[in-house]
Design an enzyme around this catalytic site. Structure first.
Site, short mmCIF file in Angstrom:
data_model
loop_
_atom_site.label_atom_id
_atom_site.label_comp_id
_atom_site.label_asym_id
_atom_site.label_seq_id
_atom_site.Cartn_x
_atom_site.Cartn_y
_atom_site.Cartn_z
N ALA A 70 4.29 3.71 0.91
CA ALA A 70 5.07 4.09 2.09
C ALA A 70 6.11 3.01 2.37
CB ALA A 70 4.18 4.33 3.30
N LEU A 71 6.86 2.64 1.33
CA LEU A 71 7.76 1.49 1.41
C LEU A 71 8.90 1.74 2.39
CD1 LEU A 71 8.03 0.38 -2.33
CD2 LEU A 71 6.26 -0.11 -0.65
N GLN A 130 5.60 -11.98 6.85
CA GLN A 130 5.04 -12.76 7.96
C GLN A 130 4.60 -11.89 9.12
OE1 GLN A 130 7.94 -15.79 8.90
NE2 GLN A 130 7.55 -16.93 7.01
N HIS A 180 9.63 -3.87 3.09
CA HIS A 180 9.23 -4.06 1.69
C HIS A 180 10.44 -4.36 0.81
CE1 HIS A 180 5.90 -1.35 3.19
NE2 HIS A 180 5.21 -2.37 2.69
N ASP A 189 2.33 -9.72 9.00
CA ASP A 189 0.87 -9.83 8.90
C ASP A 189 0.52 -11.31 8.77
OD1 ASP A 189 0.15 -6.95 8.79
OD2 ASP A 189 1.39 -7.00 7.00
N MET A 199 0.83 -1.19 0.00
CA MET A 199 0.00 0.00 0.00
C MET A 199 0.87 1.25 0.00
SD MET A 199 -3.54 -0.72 1.98
CE MET A 199 -2.95 -0.59 3.66
#
Length: 332
Positions: free
Chosen positions: A29-30, A149, A34, A151, A27
């Protein structure tokens, strides 16, 4: 490397494709978490393959009063980070591109697993998440898709959806990336003031305390099992000059431990953080089976997830670590 910014799935489909396509869904805002996903995708895709990073703030995942409007949008910075990490393409579609008819009337249901823990705290969140993941899988047509992981419940639900609905894609989970002080990397960390960040560190400290308690239990149980059943554990180990180990092994063998002890060690740290200024306000603490996110019993063996969610100030944070019950040691 040069990273191409695309806005539509049609532009992506028009690209010449040779090797495997690996997709990392974000989404925006890396951050370094990420970047780790993208670097892993690059290794999986190989030099002949293609790495696609999607940047899409999905409105279906945000409930009433959540932070859709203030969620950070940093596309220029995201494009740079993605390129440095090895992405070939950043696909940043508009809401109209993903939902051309407005909010979809037909959606993916997360089922019972989607109503537990995060699903209970954020009703409808996982239905929205799975719906956009399904759409992005169709729009990007990957061979493999990678998710963090951190999430853990999201990852478990995506795996279940792919299996239950016969998506032809491999799902890869990538371990949580942490900052030097232990805080799990998250786009929401930027919302924390210095004092709030100090309180937020209790999340990882609590999980590590539970992990350490678990590792100690497993080691003591392994030692106790090594003693012949015909001898009293404490007496046999004492005869070997290991009186402290004998006492510990005897305690493990004769008292309740396992998941309850792990949760108790974790909760102790969280309870202390609740008295800080600002306080940590616990949403949930659970030790669950990753296959369905139901809480495990004292006789459980196999892989488990120790998960926590809490609020610090106006910011809600989640974290978890995997544990293995019934064998020596724990996964970190």
């Amino acid at each position: 490397m040069t990273t191409t910014l695309l806005r539509t799935a049609g532009e992506l489909h028009a690209r010449t494709r040779t090797g495997r396509r690996a997709v990392v869904m974000t989404m925006g805002a890396l951050h370094e978490g990420h970047a780790t996903l993208i670097r892993t995708a690059r290794r999986i895709a190989g030099p002949e393959g293609e790495v696609v990073v999607t940047v899409f703030v999905n409105p279906l995942q945000f409930g009433a009063g959540e932070d859709l409007d203030r969620y950070p949008r940093t596309l220029d910075a995201d494009l740079g980070l993605a390129g440095r990490a090895g992405a070939d393409v950043v696909l940043a579609p508009t809401v109209d591109e993903v939902y051309p008819g407005g909010e979809p009337q037909v959606r993916i249901s997360a089922g019972p697993m989607g109503e537990r823990l995060e699903g209970a705290a954020r009703p409808g969140h996982f239905d929205g998440m799975l719906t956009v993941v399904a759409k992005l899988l169709h729009l990007t047509r990957p061979d493999v898709a990678l998710y963090g992981q951190k999430d853990a419940q999201q990852l478990a639900l995506i795996r279940r959806m792919v299996r239950d609905l016969n998506f032809g894609v491999e799902i890869v989970g990538v371990p949580t990336v942490r900052e030097e002080d232990g805080l799990a990397l998250s786009s929401r960390n930027r919302y924390l003031s210095p004092l709030e960040r100090h309180t937020a560190l209790a999340l990882s400290r609590a999980l590590f305390a539970g992990r350490d308690r678990h590792a100690a239990q497993e080691a003591l149980r392994a030692r106790a099992r090594e003693v012949p059943a015909s001898h009293g554990r404490a007496e046999a180990l004492s005869a070997m000059g290991e009186s402290r180990a004998a006492a510990d092994a005897h305690a493990v063998a004769t008292t309740t431990g396992g998941p309850a002890a792990v949760l108790a060690a974790t909760r102790l740290v969280l309870d202390e953080a609740a008295r800080l200024d600002p306080p940590l306000v616990l949403d949930y603490l659970a030790l669950v089976d990753p296959s369905d996110f139901t809480e495990i019993g004292e006789d459980f063996t196999g892989e488990a997830v120790l998960a926590v969610a809490a609020r610090v100030g106006g910011t809600r944070l989640i974290d978890n670590i995997p544990l293995t019950f019934g064998t020596l040691g724990a996964a970190a």
